[in-house]
Design a protein around this motif. Sequence first.
Motif: not given
Length: 193
Positions: A52-54, A125-128, A163-164
């Motif tokens: 799960v990624s932001r 997207t957030d919460d991908a 990017p993070l």
Amino acid sequence: MRIEELSLPGTYLITPDRIPDARGTFYEAMRSDALEEATGVVFRPRQINYSVSRRHTLRGIHSVRIPPGQAKYVTCVRGALRDVVVDLRIGSPTFGMHRVNTLDAESGRSVYVPEGVGHGFLALTDDACICYVVSTTHVPGTQIDINPLDPELDLPWDCPQPPLISHKDATAPTVAEAVRAGLLPRFDKAGTP
């Protein structure tokens, strides 16, 4: 479902036939018999992972040494991802080349990544959430990490901001460094038909 080979040998995009009705949608996300018929490769799931990624998180490029090798069937189950596969198989006619696909929960599309091909993604997207169905269990010390920002690969992440990225991925070797270190598999050893 439609299974089409991508420009990297042994790599496939799977698009399910969605059946909508008043309640929502149904589709088959994976059929090992259809995948085997289309690819000529037996894919037996041994482990399922989720990440799960932001938004703007960059993960990869990852693969697994051969042996044990690891094929992946990747699906975005929430949100959207820019998914990238890179041919890391020395001697492959497409060595160092990549293919980009958008995977999202809405379409249900998946990518089959054969042994020796690297995989990474950028969360759009957030919460991908991405699901990896893999052919082998995790074996510590067999991971191959390639820097996703390797200037020679010049992957089209198209991220509107820095990017993070994990320290491990940011400091991973380039493809050229991985070749010199003997980390990459030969095309004839990878799991392609």
